[in-house]
Scaffold this active site. Structure first.
Site, PDB file in Angstrom:
ATOM      1  N   ASP A  91       0.799  -1.230   0.000  1.00 20.04           N
ATOM      2  CA  ASP A  91       0.000   0.000   0.000  1.00 20.04           C
ATOM      3  C   ASP A  91       0.832   1.280   0.000  1.00 20.04           C
ATOM      4  OD1 ASP A  91       0.924  -0.307   2.557  1.00 20.04           O
ATOM      5  OD2 ASP A  91      -1.038  -0.428   3.508  1.00 20.04           O
ATOM      6  N   HIS A 135      -0.688   7.127   9.629  1.00 16.38           N
ATOM      7  CA  HIS A 135      -0.175   5.765   9.854  1.00 16.38           C
ATOM      8  C   HIS A 135       1.349   5.648   9.796  1.00 16.38           C
ATOM      9  CE1 HIS A 135      -4.190   4.218   9.844  1.00 16.38           C
ATOM     10  NE2 HIS A 135      -4.423   4.507   8.581  1.00 16.38           N
ATOM     11  N   GLY A 143       0.229   2.054   5.240  1.00 17.49           N
ATOM     12  CA  GLY A 143      -1.159   2.470   4.989  1.00 17.49           C
ATOM     13  C   GLY A 143      -1.317   3.761   4.209  1.00 17.49           C
ATOM     14  N   ASP A 170     -10.837   9.903  11.451  1.00 20.42           N
ATOM     15  CA  ASP A 170     -10.702   9.042  10.270  1.00 20.42           C
ATOM     16  C   ASP A 170     -11.219   7.646  10.658  1.00 20.42           C
ATOM     17  OD1 ASP A 170      -8.706   8.830   7.578  1.00 20.42           O
ATOM     18  OD2 ASP A 170      -8.913   6.944   8.680  1.00 20.42           O
ATOM     19  N   HIS A 172      -9.887   4.891  10.268  1.00 20.97           N
ATOM     20  CA  HIS A 172      -8.825   3.999  10.755  1.00 20.97           C
ATOM     21  C   HIS A 172      -8.131   4.567  12.000  1.00 20.97           C
ATOM     22  CE1 HIS A 172      -9.339   3.084   6.431  1.00 20.97           C
ATOM     23  NE2 HIS A 172      -9.178   1.841   6.843  1.00 20.97           N
ATOM     24  N   ASP A 259     -13.101   8.746   5.206  1.00 17.72           N
ATOM     25  CA  ASP A 259     -13.427   7.373   4.798  1.00 17.72           C
ATOM     26  C   ASP A 259     -14.530   6.762   5.657  1.00 17.72           C
ATOM     27  OD1 ASP A 259     -11.523   7.504   6.780  1.00 17.72           O
ATOM     28  OD2 ASP A 259     -10.062   6.218   5.780  1.00 17.72           O
ATOM     29  N   TYR A 298     -12.039   8.135   0.092  1.00 15.80           N
ATOM     30  CA  TYR A 298     -11.794   7.523  -1.215  1.00 15.80           C
ATOM     31  C   TYR A 298     -12.927   7.758  -2.202  1.00 15.80           C
ATOM     32  CZ  TYR A 298      -8.128   6.069   1.724  1.00 15.80           C
ATOM     33  OH  TYR A 298      -7.070   6.148   2.592  1.00 15.80           O
TER      34      TYR A 298
HETATM   35 FE   FE2 Z   1      -8.484   5.998   6.939  1.00 18.77          FE
END
Ligand code: FE2
Length: 357
Positions: A91, A135, A143, A170, A172, A259, A298
């Protein structure tokens, strides 16, 4: 509050190349321009940050590798080994312009930090939508995040502000930022995220509360699928606002990844852009020097809409006037599926599993 906004044509060009979000920066910027929002902001033209500035947090050999990998010999003996060591696989593939991307995106976040520092006597907001790479670790990319501009920004803020609070909405877990400050009592990291077996990055359970002297200064709020606006507001009622009050930060940094929006391809959370707007409003209402950075997101048209909404919110522009996407937006035609409407608040057919518990 007066807003400092990180922008240059070159910044947008390099940010557009990020492999996970090719062309997103242009779409965000074009919509913000179409609504004339930069007229109300102080423009912060980012300067490329130096190797030394990147090494304020990152490992020097890692940074040297990242800045030179595009010129290196891909047939050399240790090429694959180093790629693995520094996380430039899967990624985080290397891409043309990577060095410029790193220096300018981090430079933009540092400009945002400096803007808050210079105006410390009159709390301001600063924005870098190309930043928010939460990340990245000290010596590895992860990430879609090559280097951690947020950590660099917080370290810069700490030269002026004693206590800095980091809030991450976010989808994540903000693992890279948490790892940097897990032992600190001066930086509180609070992350609300999707948490499940096999869900990236796999960290951020409620029991992770910091390490050593920093115990109690890390707050993790793991969630199940389908997080709705209502539940997000409840989390703000019950945890986020009380924590801000208790910690008493002198400055705040918010990762505004999109996201978690209902139409994001992850399909995990079910937030609307007004839900995110409301959450960020509650943070801005503390009237502390605050930096807003991007992150994931995204569904590019919806991310552009949401960050436009947040830019209007921060700069005191009434977004109720924003009915249709202006034709001056370079990507106007991409909004045809929603009949060119600016505000999209439809949710997905997804139960909020957080409400059942
Ligand atoms: Fe994210």
């Amino acid at each position: 509050m007066k807003v400092g906004y990180a922008y240059s044509q070159k910044l947008i060009e390099v940010a557009d190349k990020l492999p996970s979000n090719v062309g997103r920066a242009s779409r965000v910027q074009s919509l913000i321009n179409a609504f004339g929002l930069l007229d109300n902001c102080d423009l912060l033209e980012p300067v490329e940050c130096s190797k030394q500035e990147l090494c304020a947090y990152h490992d020097q050999e890692f940074i040297e590798y990242l800045l030179n990998v595009q010129n290196s010999d891909s047939y050399s003996e240790d090429y694959e080994e180093l790629k693995e060591l520094y996380g430039l696989q899967y990624d985080c593939p290397e891409f043309e312009g990577l060095a410029d991307y790193i220096k300018l995106v981090c430079g933009a976040t540092l400009s945002c930090a400096d803007y808050l520092i210079i105006n410390a006597d009159q709390p301001r907001v600063s924005i870098n939508w190309t930043g928010g790479r939460h990340h990245a670790k000290r010596a590895s990319s992860s990430g879609f995040c090559y280097v951690n501009d947020i950590v660099l920004g917080i370290l810069r803020l700490r030269t002026k502000f004693d206590r800095v609070m980091y809030i991450d909405i976010d989808l994540h877990h903000g693992d890279g930022v948490e790892a940097a400050f897990a032992r600190s009592q001066k930086v509180m990291c609070l992350s609300i995220h999707r948490y499940d077996k096999g869900f990236y990055p796999g960290t951020g359970n409620a029991e992770s509360v910091g390490k050593g002297n920093g115990e109690g200064y890390t707050v993790n709020i793991p969630t199940k699928r389908g997080l709705s606006d209502q539940t997000l507001q409840m989390i703000f009622d019950d945890i986020v606002e009380p924590r801000i009050n208790l910690f008493g930060p002198d400055a705040i940094v918010v990762c505004c990844g999109c996201d978690g929006l209902s139409r994001d391809q992850h399909g995990e959370w079910n937030l609307t852009m007004t839900g995110i707007e409301q959450a960020v409003k509650r943070i801005l209402d503390f009237k502390k020097p605050t930096m807003l950075v991007g992150g994931g997101g995204y569904h590019h048209p919806d991310t552009a809409r949401c960050w436009t909404l947040l830019t209007a919110l921060a700069s005191g522009v009434d977004s109720n006037e924003f009915k249709e996407i202006p034709e001056s937006d370079e990507f106007f035609e991409e909004y045809v599926t929603d009949a060119y409407q600016f505000l999209v608040t439809a949710t997905a057919n997804l139960d909020d599993e957080n409400r059942a518990s």
